[in-house]
Design an enzyme around this catalytic site. Structure first.
Site, PDB file in Angstrom:
ATOM      1  N   ASP A 284       0.818  -1.208   0.000  1.00 45.95           N
ATOM      2  CA  ASP A 284       0.000   0.000   0.000  1.00 45.95           C
ATOM      3  C   ASP A 284       0.857   1.265   0.000  1.00 45.95           C
ATOM      4  O   ASP A 284       1.880   1.322   0.676  1.00 45.95           O
ATOM      5  CB  ASP A 284      -0.848  -0.068   1.283  1.00 45.95           C
ATOM      6  CG  ASP A 284      -1.789   1.082   1.411  1.00 45.95           C
ATOM      7  OD1 ASP A 284      -2.646   1.227   0.536  1.00 45.95           O
ATOM      8  OD2 ASP A 284      -1.661   1.837   2.386  1.00 45.95           O
ATOM      9  N   GLU A 326       0.795  -0.319  -5.140  1.00 48.08           N
ATOM     10  CA  GLU A 326      -0.314   0.631  -5.155  1.00 48.08           C
ATOM     11  C   GLU A 326       0.321   2.021  -5.138  1.00 48.08           C
ATOM     12  O   GLU A 326       0.685   2.542  -4.098  1.00 48.08           O
ATOM     13  CB  GLU A 326      -1.231   0.418  -3.955  1.00 48.08           C
ATOM     14  CG  GLU A 326      -2.548   1.147  -4.096  1.00 48.08           C
ATOM     15  CD  GLU A 326      -2.711   2.377  -3.210  1.00 48.08           C
ATOM     16  OE1 GLU A 326      -3.692   3.107  -3.410  1.00 48.08           O
ATOM     17  OE2 GLU A 326      -1.871   2.630  -2.330  1.00 48.08           O
TER      18      GLU A 326
HETATM   19  C1  GLC Z   1      -4.069   3.499   0.096  1.00 47.41           C
HETATM   20  C2  GLC Z   1      -5.435   2.883   0.265  1.00 47.41           C
HETATM   21  C3  GLC Z   1      -6.392   3.908   0.798  1.00 47.41           C
HETATM   22  C4  GLC Z   1      -5.866   4.458   2.095  1.00 47.41           C
HETATM   23  C5  GLC Z   1      -4.432   4.987   1.929  1.00 47.41           C
HETATM   24  C6  GLC Z   1      -3.804   5.289   3.250  1.00 47.41           C
HETATM   25  O1  GLC Z   1      -4.068   4.458  -0.882  1.00 47.41           O
HETATM   26  O2  GLC Z   1      -5.878   2.346  -0.936  1.00 47.41           O
HETATM   27  O3  GLC Z   1      -7.673   3.370   0.969  1.00 47.41           O
HETATM   28  O4  GLC Z   1      -6.701   5.487   2.559  1.00 47.41           O
HETATM   29  O5  GLC Z   1      -3.614   4.024   1.309  1.00 47.41           O
HETATM   30  O6  GLC Z   1      -3.516   4.106   3.922  1.00 47.41           O
END
Ligand code: GLC
Length: 650
Positions: A284, A326
């Site tokens: 993430d 991500e």
């Molecule tokens: C990523 C997740 C999102 C979250 C962010 C902070 O972008 O997809 O949902 O708010 O990380 O953890």
């Protein structure tokens, strides 16, 4: 690669190895360690070489990998070996994914396990279960504010439930994707609590400051991620009397990766989850891993080095496991998260194709593919042995992160164009029946993003409310058109739970004080299984969407040219309403597929002579692989109905 400095360090480390590790028969581990160590050492040195305790930290790093290897099950080790032999396995067109919250899908992990047949019915063979780790109630950011990285959140189950689910998935040949939130922890995590109690060791896990001097320097160049709910990037902590770096919500403390102890802890956690049976780990917010004054603190070179190091280390312990990046950042930056080279300096095998997602939404609103074509054309070629995660909707908002130069190149003004898109999707535009919600409005910059379910964004909600059959049909067509784009582009299509039956926005989040100011909850539904049952009832929208997607998935799996070997050619056309690309089969040059999409409300015509260089056809020989039918031709012009797609075979 053999290199003396790293090799002699490795020798020293092996001599000093803990006796418990030494007595194990771990031949494959040592071979892989030898093969990866030059790279591991180089990266670890670049990041932490200036420290006096460098060698001690390197020793801990190797022992962490070894310990996790020792407890990795024989079955998973077997899978690692198979995937080493067939390393392109994930590029095949046979994979189709779905992302879901286990509680929203079926209450909890056990409920999810009881519904695995549903995925098989639809053809899904990869599931991404949104974060399952322990979070504080309320301040959880949908699972991304983790208070315990080794526990399943007790609201959805425990490690035994996961074990049982993962074994069942494996039997059914369904891949399991789990999240590891690498950039931050909850302020209730044990490390944060210990930092609060004054433990220096844990204070070094975070970015803490006694006064505003350094935070103010950072703020000069750092954007705000959640400007409405969590403005700024630092939060004052009364217990410590310090400012803490909190880039996302004020209860999410950013981890300090300039401390090798943090890297080793997080690697250990990643390996822990690979050992629970995860085939793929979603990392993430990877763009944020390194912080530097004077920068946006995104996409820094060191963030890439950290990912390369994570990959190299994971390859030693669990080489069959893939990483998803991500990184929802500018198009030219996203692609860098695959790494610099497919073998050396590799990072994540898979990355979210946020650019394609946003461009598809642009085509929906403008009813043309000008920016979509331009945006895709501008993305540099990606590496071999890497693939996209193509999606239309996910649990997050839609950010309009296209390149300003691309927006200008097709004749729009960036600010005005983005404003139009926000207005369009939030229903503030005369011609729009979209029911999106604004998210993350920044009054200083005018930026905003969009929330809302796929069905509500394409007008199904408004159409059902007004019982307007033509609008219902249009909305269903849009859902299929967008899905056909992610299924054919090249990469793993990732559906989002509920979209397969046209789930609308769920506004119940407004009654929960912890969610009410985060419109992303509008599209994180609790599935109503009575509605899901309607997929069997002909004439319902649930049935129309589900059966069409089921067929689309089945057909995709049969089309070898849809495997992702960078075998796509984008085709420029004078007609801006059409978006056309060809997918060719690398092995048999004859079996290419022409993907054609019409984003307009009127039928459009494609001159087949204009695509003759990639798609040789003669009248009557064309077939649409999806419908199995021969599409309408007028002279040598292919008729493409409104909001329609073709997968044409020559
Ligand atoms: C990523 C997740 C999102 C979250 C962010 C902070 O972008 O997809 O949902 O708010 O990380 O953890």
């Amino acid at each position: 690669m053999y290199e003396q400095v790293s090799h002699s360090l490795l020798n020293d480390i092996l001599i000093k190895l803990n006796p418990e590790i030494k007595q194990q028969q771990i031949r494959h581990f040592y071979t892989r360690l030898g093969a990866n160590f030059y790279s591991i050492h180089s990266l670890f040195y670049l990041l932490y070489g200036g420290r006096d305790d460098f060698e001690e930290q390197a020793q801990r790093l190797v022992e962490t990998m070894a310990r996790q290897y020792i407890v990795r099950s024989d079955q998973l080790k077997e899978k690692d070996l198979e995937r080493e032999k067939n390393h392109n396995w994930f590029l095949s067109q046979e994979w189709v994914g779905m992302a879901l919250y286990s509680d929203g899908f079926a209450n909890n992990l056990q409920g999810l396990q009881s519904k695995l047949h549903y995925f098989q019915e639809l053809g899904i063979n990869m599931i991404h279960i949104m974060p399952i780790l322990q979070c504080p109630e309320g301040k959880s950011d949908g699972g991304y504010a983790v208070s315990d990285f080794r526990q399943v959140d007790d609201r959805i189950g425990d490690l035994n439930d996961l074990q049982s689910l993962s074994e069942d998935l494996q039997k059914r040949n369904i891949l399991l994707t789990l999240d590891v939130v690498v950039n931050h922890t909850s302020n209730e995590h044990e490390w944060a609590q210990k930092a609060r109690q004054g433990e220096k060791k844990y204070q070094d896990y975070y970015y803490l400051f006694d006064n505003r001097e350094v935070p103010d320097m950072f703020e000069q160049t750092m954007p705000e991620i959640f400007p409405e709910t969590s403005p700024g990037n630092f939060t004052w902590d009364d217990t410590m009397n310090k400012w803490v770096m909190t880039v996302f919500n004020n209860f999410q403390w950013d981890l300090n990766y300039s401390n090798p102890a943090v890297f080793i802890e997080m690697l250990d956690i990643i390996l822990f989850w690979t050992n629970q049976g995860a085939d793929i780990i979603r990392l993430d917010a990877v763009a944020f891993l390194w912080k530097k004054i004077g920068s946006t603190c995104q996409n820094e070179r060191e963030a890439h080095l950290i990912l390369q190091l994570m990959k190299d280390c994971c390859q030693v312990t669990a080489p069959g496991v893939l990483f998803i990046a991500e990184a929802i950042v500018a198009p030219v930056e996203i692609i860098k998260y695959f790494g610099e080279d497919a073998i050396n300096a590799k990072e994540c095998e898979i990355a979210y194709n946020a650019t394609y997602m946003a461009l598809l939404w642009d085509a929906v609103a403008t009813k043309n593919s000008r920016l979509l074509y331009q945006g895709i054309k501008s993305i540099p070629d990606k590496l071999e042995r890497a693939t996209w995660l193509n999606y239309v909707r996910c649990h997050d908002d839609i950010g309009l992160g296209f390149d300003d130069a691309d927006i200008r190149a097709v004749g729009y003004e960036p600010y005005e164009h983005r404003k139009f898109l926000i207005d369009y999707f939030t229903g503030n535009y005369a011609d729009s029946i979209a029911r999106g919600l604004p998210f993350g409005h920044n009054s200083k910059t005018g930026d905003a993003r969009i929330s809302g379910s796929l069905a509500s964004l394409v007008g199904l909600q408004a159409a059902l409310e007004s019982s307007d059959q033509a609008s219902i049909d249009n909305a269903v067509q849009h859902i299929l058109l967008l899905n056909s784009m992610i299924m054919s582009f090249g990469g793993i299509p990732l559906l989002y739970y509920g979209d397969e039956i046209g789930v609308l926005n769920d506004c119940s989040y407004l009654n929960d004080e912890h969610k009410a100011n985060d419109s992303r909850w509008a599209h994180r539904p609790k599935l109503d299984w009575k509605k899901v049952e309607l997929r069997h009832q002909s004439g319902t929208v649930e049935h129309r969407i589900f059966t069409a997607l089921k067929k689309m998935i089945a057909v995709r799996k049969e089309i070898a040219a849809f495997a992702d070997f960078n075998n796509r050619e984008l085709i420029h056309l004078d007609n801006p309403h059409l978006f056309v690309f060809s997918r060719f089969n690398l092995r048999r040059s004859s079996s290419s597929v022409l993907v054609v999409a019409n984003f307009d409300a009127k039928p459009q015509y494609l001159d087949l002579d204009a695509v003759g260089h990639v798609f040789r056809s003669s009248h009557g020989q064309i077939r649409d692989l999806y419908s199995g039918e021969v599409p309408a031709l007028f002279k040598n012009q292919l008729v493409v109905p409104p909001y329609h797609f073709y997968w044409l075979s020559d």
